[in-house]
Design an enzyme around this catalytic site. Structure first.
Site, PDB file in Angstrom:
ATOM      1  CB  CYS A 123      -0.918   0.016   1.220  1.00  0.00           C
ATOM      2  SG  CYS A 123      -2.118   1.379   1.191  1.00  0.00           S
ATOM      3  N   GLY A 170      -4.189  -4.653   0.247  1.00  0.00           N
ATOM      4  CA  GLY A 170      -3.295  -3.578  -0.179  1.00  0.00           C
ATOM      5  C   GLY A 170      -3.958  -2.548  -1.057  1.00  0.00           C
ATOM      6  NE  ARG A 360     -20.302  -7.951  -0.143  1.00  0.00           N
ATOM      7  CZ  ARG A 360     -21.607  -7.883  -0.331  1.00  0.00           C
ATOM      8  NH1 ARG A 360     -22.384  -8.846   0.127  1.00  0.00           N
ATOM      9  NH2 ARG A 360     -22.143  -6.870  -0.966  1.00  0.00           N
ATOM     10  CG  ASP A 623      -2.584 -24.929  22.152  1.00  0.00           C
ATOM     11  OD1 ASP A 623      -3.552 -24.386  21.612  1.00  0.00           O
ATOM     12  OD2 ASP A 623      -2.183 -26.064  21.828  1.00  0.00           O
TER      13      ASP A 623
END
Length: 657
Positions: A123, A170, A360, A623
């Site tokens: 970006c 981006g 979407r 973990d």
């Protein structure tokens, strides 16, 4: 300022905005279809709106700018208020039957016909709500999808019913082959819409070519109408170039041009009405986006301006501001000032989610399929393709991921504090291709704590989310535990060699607290997890593949405290009024220091709840880091202090100094 901006859009440009010359067949087809249903007297030619309020697919190095400036939603094309609307002031259209194949239909019947593809992690802005000023670590170029791989996946999803593709980042315009890529997408049979979400900085260089290549819809991000504020919010210059891109888009016939605006209290909430004023004479669809919680934006509820609050502010200046009809799958709530050319939408991801009609899917720049913005589960389609999988072999991978999509995302501000991100159960299948399922973090980026305070605290009790967080599995069998409760100092003196939860015959026995009075009880416990340098750096920089270690451990600690009576056999089930878990980075020891405070008003103490919170948080850290190293030590878990009850107050020797 608004008057100047409006004046800068000449009448000639507005006339050219209606022209169809030089447009791609997809655009002409959409506009001809709309002419058939819109009145001939309609002042502007409305294109189909395609956008999403959810962040584009994430991948290592992705920044939150994608979560903000690439958000957009589907808003109706000049819908009119419906008579007999509901109490909310709007009637929602009936949802059409989805054209998606069973492969793209989840267990809740949602067909997915909208695909977002991230073209890059890069970006050219550094927005304060997105990422650190110096940027984030990027994936190697070889790890990103090639153009051929993008086209192949696009063809695969279109064959299963996807008819809308949005290109995101981006910042997608930094990708050198953007124009030829759009042109190749435009040649896919069955694809009706190609959209782009951009910050507009360099859009002006490519937009005429992109339109000719087949770009049908456009979203441009602009969070402020003031140049100096733009430079503060983005840490870059370029406001004038973004504004010129908006004017160019209008002149080329994009109608409306969607403008995404992330509203933040203390930054730009005072400009909401100025953005609405722009719609008076400009064919804009301004999308006000509720500020959302992502790793590097240091989210807090005080910064969020809710949709309801914005509507009230706008109606104070524009009393006739009215609700419009929303189409199926819309993710924004559409509004309009009667007589204005443009309109306004609100993307309410925080205050009023729209998961029920979500259609979407997202593909990250490095080729992971992501079914929800607020989930960490991802399936690597890139790895499958590069391993030689055919399209027929990819479909079961896609179907399995879609089938695991949750009913709704788990972020909400209705009960503070918000829950940013947490670990979700990851799909595991025997099929070799399904082994590409991964749990990479949704937004690996440098932790806010690396730049400011390293303490991450969560006050009070969060919303219940048991299905969203897998608690640590490293608990011994209950029979191995001995629990204790508050007891009187007299009994302690008379029976100093006896356990309170064991009867005369040595059998387990819960203490009867019925005769005890309810008092304020507070307990504080501490512990430490020593990680080693590499694991510590990964936690600090939030590059652990399992996700945000501190946030997940914090949530696990709180949930563990609430489950104490189920984990420790003879502990009483008490009502906790507050649980606070803090995790502090200790760079001198390459460790995480954990502190838990539990409170209640009741007949028995909360020492066990505080100790359980620390223990579960520590086990969760282990973990999540054990894949990096097993040389992790959990140590010094102890009660620091307690107050209330018959036994009086207690303070550990260490805390007295």
């Amino acid at each position: 300022m608004v008057s100047f901006l409006l004046a800068s859009l000449s009448s000639t440009q507005r006339v050219v905005a209606r022209a169809l010359r030089g447009q791609h067949p997809l655009q002409r087809q959409l506009q001809l279809q709309q002419r058939m249903v819109l009145p001939s007297a309609c002042a502007t030619l409305i294109c189909a709106h395609h956008a999403s309020a959810c962040r584009p697919a994430s991948s290592p190095g992705n920044n939150n700018r994608r979560a903000m400036h690439t958000m957009s939603t589907t808003v109706p094309s000049s819908p009119q208020p419906t008579p007999g609307s509901t109490a909310a002031g709007v009637a929602v259209s009936q949802q059409p039957q989805s054209k998606a194949s069973p492969v793209l239909t989840d267990t809740f019947g949602r067909g997915h016909t909208y695909l977002r593809i991230s073209l890059t992690e890069r970006c050219n802005l550094r927005c304060v709500y997105c990422m650190p000023e110096h940027g984030v670590e990027l994936s190697p170029n070889g790890a990103l999808l090639t153009t051929d791989e993008i086209i192949r996946l696009a063809q695969l999803f279109v064959s299963q019913g996807v008819d809308k593709i949005r290109l995101t980042g981006g910042e997608p315009t930094v990708r050198k082959d953007l124009v030829p890529l759009v042109e190749r997408l435009g040649q896919i049979d069955g694809l009706k819409s190609i959209a782009l979400t951009t910050n507009g900085i360099v859009l002006g260089r490519y937009l005429p070519q992109l339109q000719k290549a087949g770009l049908t819809h456009l979203n441009i991000s602009l969070d402020t109408l003031h140049q100096h504020k733009f430079e503060i919010m983005t840490r870059r210059k370029g406001w004038d170039r973004v504004w010129e891109s908006i004017k160019l888009a209008i002149s080329l016939g994009y109608d409306p041009v969607k403008v995404n605006c992330v509203v933040m209290r203390g930054s730009n909430e005072d400009e909401v009405c100025d953005f609405v004023e722009l719609t008076r004479t400009m064919p804009l669809d301004v999308r006000f986006i509720e500020y959302m919680p992502f790793d590097d934006n240091k989210w807090n509820s005080q910064k969020m301006v809710s949709y309801q609050s914005m509507v009230e502010t706008i109606r104070a200046r524009f009393p006739e501001f009215e609700r419009m009809e929303d189409r199926a799958n819309d993710t924004s709530k559409a509004y309009k000032v009667p007589g204005f050319v443009g309109q306004v939408g609100f993307i309410t991801s925080m205050s009023d989610h729209f998961c029920g009609t979500c259609n979407r899917l997202r593909i990250t720049a490095d080729g992971n399929l992501k079914v929800c913005l607020f989930g960490n589960a991802e399936v690597s389609l890139r790895d499958a393709m590069r391993a030689g999988a055919t399209d027929e072999e990819l479909l079961p991978v896609v179907a399995a991921a879609v089938s695991r999509k949750k009913k709704q995302h788990a972020v909400s501000v209705k009960r503070p504090p918000p829950v940013p991100f947490f670990k979700k159960p990851i799909l595991q299948q025997q099929n070799s291709l399904l082994s590409y399922v991964s749990s990479q973090p949704a937004m690996p980026a440098v932790r806010a704590g690396a730049f400011s305070s390293p303490i991450l605290s969560l006050l009070s009790t969060p919303p219940p989310i048991p299905s969203m967080l897998s608690l640590p599995r490293a608990f011994p069998a209950p029979s191995l535990f001995r629990a204790f409760s508050t007891y009187s100092t007299q009994r302690l003196a008379a029976n100093s060699n006896k356990l309170t939860h064991v009867d005369e015959r040595g059998r387990a026995s819960m203490v009867d607290v019925a005769a005890k009075s309810n008092t304020q009880r507070i307990a504080v416990a501490r512990g430490r997890v020593i990680l080693g340098r590499l694991a510590f750096q990964m936690v600090r920089d939030n590059t652990n593949k399992k996700g945000d270690v501190l946030t997940v451990a914090q949530l696990a600690g709180i949930m563990g405290a609430k489950q104490t009576s189920q984990l420790i056999p003879l502990c009483h089930n008490i009502f906790l009024s507050s649980v606070k878990v803090q995790l502090e980075l200790n760079p001198e020891l390459d460790a995480i220091d954990i502190r838990a405070t539990a409170k209640c008003v009741g007949p028995t103490g909360v020492e066990m709840e505080a100790l359980t919170a620390v223990s579960v948080a520590a086990l969760t850290v282990y973990d999540m880091c054990k894949a990096v190293t097993h040389d992790i030590r959990i140590e010094a878990i102890h009660l620091e202090s307690k107050s209330g009850g018959q036994s009086g107050n207690y303070q550990s020797p260490e805390s007295r100094h």
